[in-house]
Design a protein around this motif. Structure first.
Motif, mmCIF file in Angstrom:
data_model
loop_
_atom_site.group_PDB
_atom_site.id
_atom_site.type_symbol
_atom_site.label_atom_id
_atom_site.label_comp_id
_atom_site.label_asym_id
_atom_site.label_seq_id
_atom_site.Cartn_x
_atom_site.Cartn_y
_atom_site.Cartn_z
ATOM 1 N N LYS A 80 27.572 69.566 53.230
ATOM 2 C CA LYS A 80 26.582 68.671 53.850
ATOM 3 C C LYS A 80 25.588 69.433 54.718
ATOM 4 O O LYS A 80 24.377 69.229 54.620
ATOM 5 C CB LYS A 80 27.280 67.583 54.681
ATOM 6 N N SER A 81 26.099 70.303 55.591
ATOM 7 C CA SER A 81 25.191 71.059 56.470
ATOM 8 C C SER A 81 24.323 72.006 55.661
ATOM 9 O O SER A 81 23.119 72.140 55.914
ATOM 10 C CB SER A 81 25.983 71.873 57.501
ATOM 11 N N THR A 82 24.950 72.643 54.690
ATOM 12 C CA THR A 82 24.189 73.570 53.843
ATOM 13 C C THR A 82 23.055 72.823 53.144
ATOM 14 O O THR A 82 21.929 73.335 53.034
ATOM 15 C CB THR A 82 25.125 74.228 52.809
ATOM 16 N N PHE A 200 19.469 64.896 60.862
ATOM 17 C CA PHE A 200 20.522 64.998 61.881
ATOM 18 C C PHE A 200 21.767 65.594 61.236
ATOM 19 O O PHE A 200 22.235 65.090 60.221
ATOM 20 C CB PHE A 200 20.918 63.611 62.412
ATOM 21 N N ASP A 201 22.309 66.642 61.851
ATOM 22 C CA ASP A 201 23.564 67.198 61.346
ATOM 23 C C ASP A 201 24.688 66.878 62.323
ATOM 24 O O ASP A 201 24.870 67.573 63.319
ATOM 25 C CB ASP A 201 23.451 68.713 61.129
ATOM 26 N N GLU A 202 25.428 65.844 62.040
ATOM 27 C CA GLU A 202 26.540 65.400 62.880
ATOM 28 C C GLU A 202 26.161 65.386 64.355
ATOM 29 O O GLU A 202 26.742 66.118 65.170
ATOM 30 C CB GLU A 202 27.762 66.290 62.644
ATOM 31 N N PRO A 203 25.212 64.541 64.697
ATOM 32 C CA PRO A 203 24.663 64.577 66.058
ATOM 33 C C PRO A 203 25.639 64.162 67.149
ATOM 34 O O PRO A 203 25.384 64.422 68.321
ATOM 35 C CB PRO A 203 23.498 63.575 65.990
#
Ligand SMILES: Nc1ncnc2c1ncn2[C@@H]1O[C@H](COP(=O)(O)OP(=O)(O)OP(=O)(O)O)[C@@H](O)[C@H]1O
Ligand SMILES: [Mg+2]
Length: 282
Positions: A80-82, A200-203
């Motif tokens: 997901k982050s990638t 947003f990455d796991e804010p």
């Protein structure tokens, strides 16, 4: 006014953005130079990313339309982050396409810095500049990367800090703030750049539980205001409330996607069901 490198304040240390934009390129503000039309803002086609021999993203076809709120869910390590980082080119994709209003930003000669200004990013760990106060955190990118005048940048920063309830803290340094407050500043900083879409990455993953709500409510308000957002999250109830679409990433591909009611109530794949069951159980 030129984005004068010579006048950069001394207190800006090595952790401030190193590569700055020239004034000419920055003159067209985000949004204003975006082609009109109802197509996707950003699209990926057969997006792949390898780290060494490991293929982490295995061909992702994705798009986000203007005003859409898309949540991305999936197990830890699924990519997901990638994926988010490949969208805004914090990671360079190994192959495939990233299209911004139909133009492939990976092509030689494309103005990547300018593209990045159109997409704001909010990180799990806030990524504020610890040596700068709240206001400076929200001004620096506007002035140095987007060529906004200092006066206008301050006005915008205060406007967006008010929106997230952080205007009383303009003089504070990040270390004086709670995690929830830091994340709200990070959101105001991203908004100050007036991006076309926010990623947003796991804010809320790094926050103490009692601070999760204040950040989710700010993001919820942004969703209601019509801002385009892609949100990687483990907050399933939140994803269900705010999203137009939920995307389930599994082992580097989009395994399943759909409106939240459908994906959460009636997942089609065993893998999606398994993931959601584990989540509900946890
Ligand atoms: N810079 C890197 N170098 C090598 N491997 C990496 C790099 N970044 C990510 N990976 C690997 O890619 C895989 C996917 O990582 P990624 O961070 O995208 O997963 P994720 O879905 O965001 O997980 P989480 O929910 O834990 O944040 C992992 O196996 C990770 O170790
Ligand atoms: Mg991640």
């Amino acid at each position: 006014m030129p984005a004068g490198h010579a006048s950069d304040p001394q207190e800006l240390s090595a952790d401030t953005p190193a590569k700055m934009h020239d004034a000419e390129a920055a003159a067209g503000r985000s949004g204003s130079d975006a082609p009109a039309g109802g197509g996707p803002i950003v699209e990926t086609k057969d997006l792949r990313k390898c780290f060494g021999k490991n293929e982490i993203l295995k061909g992702i076809d994705f798009e986000v339309l203007p005003g859409e709120v898309v949540s991305v869910i999936g197990a830890s390590g699924s990519g997901k982050s990638t994926f988010l980082r490949c969208i805004n080119l914090l990671e360079w994709p190994t192959s495939g396409q990233v299209l911004y209003h139909g133009q492939n930003v990976l092509e030689a000669g494309y103005d990547v810095n300018r593209y990045r200004i159109h997409l704001g990013m909010v990180f799990q760990q806030f990524n504020l500049f610890n040596n700068l106060n709240v206001l400076q955190n929200c001004v620096i990118g506007q002035v140095r990367a987007a060529g906004v005048s200092k006066a206008e940048a301050k006005d915008r920063a205060v406007e967006y800090l008010s929106k997230v309830g952080m205007e009383p803290y303009v003089e504070a340094k990040p270390r004086q703030l709670s995690g929830g407050q830091k994340q709200r500043v990070a959101i105001a900083r991203a908004l100050s750049m007036q991006p076309e879409a926010l990623l947003f990455d796991e804010p809320t993953s790094a926050l103490d539980p009692e601070m999760v709500g204040e950040v989710l409510s700010v993001i919820g308000e942004l969703a209601e205001s019509g801002l385009t957002m892609v949100i990687v999250t483990h907050e399933m109830a939140f994803a269900r409330d705010v999203s137009d679409r939920v995307v389930f990433v599994d082992d580097g591909v989009i395994a399943e996607q759909g409106p939240p009611a459908e994906l959460f109530e009636n997942p089609q794949l065993p893998r999606t069901r398994e993931f959601l069951t584990r989540f509900h159980a946890g």
